[in-house]
Enzyme design. Structure first.
Site, PDB file in Angstrom:
ATOM      1  N   GLY A  40       0.969   1.046 -49.306  1.00 42.56           N
ATOM      2  CA  GLY A  40      -0.340   0.792 -49.894  1.00 42.56           C
ATOM      3  C   GLY A  40      -0.521   1.564 -51.179  1.00 42.56           C
ATOM      4  O   GLY A  40       0.442   1.746 -51.932  1.00 42.56           O
ATOM      5  N   ARG A  43      -5.740  15.958 -38.239  1.00 35.65           N
ATOM      6  CA  ARG A  43      -6.045  15.034 -39.330  1.00 35.65           C
ATOM      7  C   ARG A  43      -7.544  14.825 -39.406  1.00 35.65           C
ATOM      8  O   ARG A  43      -8.204  14.785 -38.364  1.00 35.65           O
ATOM      9  CB  ARG A  43      -5.389  13.659 -39.066  1.00 35.65           C
ATOM     10  CG  ARG A  43      -3.889  13.658 -39.113  1.00 35.65           C
ATOM     11  CD  ARG A  43      -3.344  12.435 -38.422  1.00 35.65           C
ATOM     12  NE  ARG A  43      -3.771  12.391 -37.021  1.00 35.65           N
ATOM     13  CZ  ARG A  43      -3.588  11.365 -36.210  1.00 35.65           C
ATOM     14  NH1 ARG A  43      -3.031  10.270 -36.652  1.00 35.65           N
ATOM     15  NH2 ARG A  43      -3.988  11.415 -34.948  1.00 35.65           N
ATOM     16  N   CYS A  76      -4.987  17.430 -48.226  1.00 34.58           N
ATOM     17  CA  CYS A  76      -3.831  18.092 -47.611  1.00 34.58           C
ATOM     18  C   CYS A  76      -2.529  17.632 -48.237  1.00 34.58           C
ATOM     19  O   CYS A  76      -1.874  18.405 -48.936  1.00 34.58           O
ATOM     20  CB  CYS A  76      -3.832  17.855 -46.114  1.00 34.58           C
ATOM     21  SG  CYS A  76      -5.159  18.762 -45.318  1.00 34.58           S
ATOM     22  N   LYS A  86      -9.401   8.097 -46.533  1.00 32.52           N
ATOM     23  CA  LYS A  86      -8.945   7.364 -45.354  1.00 32.52           C
ATOM     24  C   LYS A  86     -10.178   7.028 -44.527  1.00 32.52           C
ATOM     25  O   LYS A  86     -11.256   7.587 -44.786  1.00 32.52           O
ATOM     26  CB  LYS A  86      -7.932   8.184 -44.546  1.00 32.52           C
ATOM     27  CG  LYS A  86      -8.505   9.491 -44.010  1.00 32.52           C
ATOM     28  CD  LYS A  86      -7.439  10.315 -43.352  1.00 32.52           C
ATOM     29  CE  LYS A  86      -7.571  10.281 -41.864  1.00 32.52           C
ATOM     30  NZ  LYS A  86      -6.642  11.160 -41.166  1.00 32.52           N
ATOM     31  N   GLU A 120      -2.414  24.607 -38.497  1.00 34.09           N
ATOM     32  CA  GLU A 120      -3.158  23.551 -37.806  1.00 34.09           C
ATOM     33  C   GLU A 120      -2.699  22.195 -38.345  1.00 34.09           C
ATOM     34  O   GLU A 120      -2.525  22.029 -39.529  1.00 34.09           O
ATOM     35  CB  GLU A 120      -4.656  23.759 -38.050  1.00 34.09           C
ATOM     36  CG  GLU A 120      -5.532  22.745 -37.378  1.00 34.09           C
ATOM     37  CD  GLU A 120      -5.166  22.549 -35.922  1.00 34.09           C
ATOM     38  OE1 GLU A 120      -5.110  23.524 -35.170  1.00 34.09           O
ATOM     39  OE2 GLU A 120      -4.907  21.389 -35.536  1.00 34.09           O
ATOM     40  N   ASP A 148     -19.102  31.912 -41.793  1.00 36.01           N
ATOM     41  CA  ASP A 148     -18.892  31.332 -43.119  1.00 36.01           C
ATOM     42  C   ASP A 148     -19.855  32.040 -44.070  1.00 36.01           C
ATOM     43  O   ASP A 148     -20.993  32.329 -43.689  1.00 36.01           O
ATOM     44  CB  ASP A 148     -19.183  29.813 -43.085  1.00 36.01           C
ATOM     45  CG  ASP A 148     -18.595  29.099 -44.288  1.00 36.01           C
ATOM     46  OD1 ASP A 148     -17.686  28.269 -44.104  1.00 36.01           O
ATOM     47  OD2 ASP A 148     -19.047  29.380 -45.430  1.00 36.01           O
TER      48      ASP A 148
HETATM   49  C1  UDX Z   1      -2.721  15.413 -43.018  1.00 33.88           C
HETATM   50  C2  UDX Z   1      -1.692  15.618 -41.908  1.00 33.88           C
HETATM   51  O1  UDX Z   1      -1.428  14.376 -41.258  1.00 33.88           O
HETATM   52  C3  UDX Z   1      -2.186  16.655 -40.898  1.00 33.88           C
HETATM   53  O2  UDX Z   1      -1.180  16.907 -39.931  1.00 33.88           O
HETATM   54  C4  UDX Z   1      -2.517  17.935 -41.652  1.00 33.88           C
HETATM   55  O3  UDX Z   1      -3.039  18.902 -40.779  1.00 33.88           O
HETATM   56  C5  UDX Z   1      -3.513  17.665 -42.745  1.00 33.88           C
HETATM   57  O4  UDX Z   1      -3.002  16.655 -43.622  1.00 33.88           O
HETATM   58  P1  UDX Z   1      -5.057  14.108 -43.296  1.00 33.88           P
HETATM   59  O5  UDX Z   1      -4.945  14.503 -44.741  1.00 33.88           O
HETATM   60  O6  UDX Z   1      -6.325  14.336 -42.582  1.00 33.88           O
HETATM   61  O7  UDX Z   1      -3.894  14.860 -42.438  1.00 33.88           O
HETATM   62  O8  UDX Z   1      -4.739  12.532 -43.197  1.00 33.88           O
HETATM   63  P2  UDX Z   1      -3.484  11.623 -42.837  1.00 33.88           P
HETATM   64  O9  UDX Z   1      -3.848  10.781 -41.698  1.00 33.88           O
HETATM   65  O10 UDX Z   1      -2.235  12.402 -42.765  1.00 33.88           O
HETATM   66  O11 UDX Z   1      -3.440  10.679 -44.134  1.00 33.88           O
HETATM   67  C6  UDX Z   1      -3.174  11.226 -45.428  1.00 33.88           C
HETATM   68  C7  UDX Z   1      -3.171  10.132 -46.472  1.00 33.88           C
HETATM   69  O12 UDX Z   1      -2.000   9.334 -46.337  1.00 33.88           O
HETATM   70  C8  UDX Z   1      -4.347   9.153 -46.401  1.00 33.88           C
HETATM   71  O13 UDX Z   1      -4.799   8.893 -47.714  1.00 33.88           O
HETATM   72  C9  UDX Z   1      -3.759   7.912 -45.771  1.00 33.88           C
HETATM   73  O14 UDX Z   1      -4.425   6.761 -46.159  1.00 33.88           O
HETATM   74  C10 UDX Z   1      -2.337   7.956 -46.325  1.00 33.88           C
HETATM   75  N1  UDX Z   1      -1.344   7.261 -45.492  1.00 33.88           N
HETATM   76  C11 UDX Z   1      -1.091   7.680 -44.227  1.00 33.88           C
HETATM   77  C12 UDX Z   1      -0.639   6.185 -46.018  1.00 33.88           C
HETATM   78  O15 UDX Z   1      -0.848   5.793 -47.175  1.00 33.88           O
HETATM   79  N2  UDX Z   1       0.303   5.573 -45.235  1.00 33.88           N
HETATM   80  C13 UDX Z   1       0.589   5.980 -43.970  1.00 33.88           C
HETATM   81  O16 UDX Z   1       1.477   5.373 -43.337  1.00 33.88           O
HETATM   82  C14 UDX Z   1      -0.137   7.061 -43.449  1.00 33.88           C
END
Ligand code: UDX
Length: 432
Positions: free
Chosen positions: A253, A154, A260, A320, A151, A30
């Site tokens: 919600g 999460r 992402c 999250k 990738e 990095d």
């Molecule tokens: C996401 C993808 O899931 C992952 O595969 C990718 O590599 C990166 O982006 P991440 O951003 O870490 O992962 O979190 P994720 O668990 O997907 O949640 C994303 C957002 O959606 C959060 O703010 C979460 O609170 C929200 N969410 C998730 C909801 O509001 N409802 C759901 O049912 C699921």
């Protein structure tokens, strides 16, 4: 195998540590020398469960090393994974200048065959540019391959996701690259999709966009539920049991945040536009997502009338649970709206307060959930950290001015909260 990972961020560092765990020898590079110096002392740049333990373990085993010099990575790894940031530009397009810079510098330092792999989320056709940039910048005629290996980890469960993936996607254009990348992932024994580079790139954007669409879909259903007295959680349960739909990503919600999903749908809309495809469906997904935050604030106003001078307690700030990441967190939007309406916000988050201080002005940060609740007219839950389910509701009740709970994640046990004398309001639970 000897592998190099460029970029020690949320994807790169987990990738490096997990490759070491899989038995490879890894160097993580990095250009942030301070970050590298801290990593050498086992200090993590962000909170991710299980990551520090892995880094410590493989610093000891000698399978994971760090360097601030890209040339060390180019010399060491037969496969070089690019995991640097692809932040959004003002128009939503992915900014690929870091990817380009790294790829140019790799080319300049290359003296023998290397496979250069895109690990960061990039728009379709980036592989084409990678190949061209490398060819243009080679000092001598060195053979190379480019590949795409998106990738799917999460945040918050990154280590587990990396080591237990639903699938591995490998986009290649040569047999040599295909064999090498299959060998890299062989220890994981996961279903593997091998395809051309453009399809692999698209799998990533299409998957994240589909997940975002699922969330916005259920959120739109929640809006209907609120108007007719139906319960979105039951609706989601009933839908999710259909295997063609599946139960995941149907939690209604305040919508999706993080670095992402929001940025990937914008980038996908943008690249589709550029290619002449108007992806209107995704534009609507983004609009519904924004709407959810306004709906939450409206629910508070329905209970408190004017927000001016009212005190609102906020539980949870990170986008999250199990992460301290505040990037594009819904809390920023919600707190911004509350503050704009003149409310005073008292907030608590188990991990993200440090990060939150940098992006939330005027918020009072409290050292525990009870202090945040003190003197408040309404308590709002924005992130579903498990400890919020275990609070002493009697004590919360004593602390608050008015016992009103608005649950932006439908996470608390409504019956328990009500039993303690609170007015409880969820999202899509039949109450506007
Ligand atoms: C996401 C993808 O899931 C992952 O595969 C990718 O590599 C990166 O982006 P991440 O951003 O870490 O992962 O979190 P994720 O668990 O997907 O949640 C994303 C957002 O959606 C959060 O703010 C979460 O609170 C929200 N969410 C998730 C909801 O509001 N409802 C759901 O049912 C699921």
């Amino acid at each position: 195998m000897n592998l190099s990972v460029v970029g020690a961020g949320h994807v790169g560092l987990v990738t490096g540590a997990c490759f070491a765990q899989m038995g490879h020898r890894v160097i993580c590079v990095d250009n942030d020398a301070k970050r590298i110096a801290r990593l050498k002392r086992n200090v993590m740049p962000y909170y991710e469960p299980g990551l520090e333990a892995l880094v410590r373990k493989h610093a000891k085993s000698g399978r994971l090393r760090f360097s601030a010099r890209l040339v060390d990575g180019v010399r060491f790894g037969e496969v070089i994974f690019i995991a640097v940031g692809t932040p959004p530009k003002a128009n939503g397009e992915a900014d690929l200048t870091y990817v380009e810079g790294v790829c140019r510098d790799i080319a300049r330092a290359m003296t023998s065959y290397r496979i250069i792999v895109e690990k960061s989320t990039v728009p379709v056709e980036t592989g084409k540019w990678l190949r061209r940039t490398i060819a243009m910048n080679l000092k001598t005629k060195v053979p190379f391959d480019v590949a795409s290996n998106p990738e799917f980890l999460r945040e918050g469960t990154g280590v587990h996701d990396f080591l237990n993936p639903d699938r591995i996607v490998i986009g290649v254009e040569s047999d040599a690259a295909r064999k090498k990348l299959l060998q890299v992932y062989q220890p994981l024994k996961a279903p593997t999709v091998v395809t051309d580079i453009a399809s692999a790139e698209l799998i990533k954007h299409a998957s994240n966009s589909f997940l975002a669409a699922k969330i916005s879909f259920i959120n739109a259903v929640a809006q209907v539920c609120d108007r007719v007295g139906a319960d979105v959680e039951k609706v989601a349960e009933g839908m999710g049991l259909d295997r063609r739909i599946g139960k995941f990503f149907l939690d209604a919600g305040i919508g999706f945040g993080g670095f992402c999903l929001p940025k990937d749908i914008e980038a996908f809309i943008h690249i589709a536009d550029k290619l002449g495809v108007d992806f209107r469906l995704l534009k609507e997904v983004a609009r519904i997502n924004e709407e959810q935050r306004a709906i939450l604030v409206k629910k508070i106003e329905e209970r408190l009338w004017n927000l001016k001078q009212k005190t609102i307690a906020v539980w949870g700030l990170s986008f999250k649970p199990h992460t301290d990441d505040m990037r594009l967190a819904p809390s920023i939007d919600v707190i911004g709206r509350l503050s704009a309406a003149g409310a005073k916000v008292r907030a608590y988050d188990p991990e993200a307060m440090g990060e939150a201080r940098r992006c939330l002005n005027g918020t009072v940060f409290c050292s525990d959930p009870y202090r945040a609740a003190k003197g408040s007219d309404c308590l709002v839950l924005l992130t579903e950290w498990p400890q919020f389910q275990k609070v002493d509701w009697k004590k919360v009740h004593r602390m608050m001015e008015h016992p009103i709970v608005v649950d932006g994640r439908n996470f608390l046990d409504a019956a328990v909260v009500r039993r303690h004398g609170f007015e409880y309001v969820g999202m899509g639970q039949g109450r506007p």
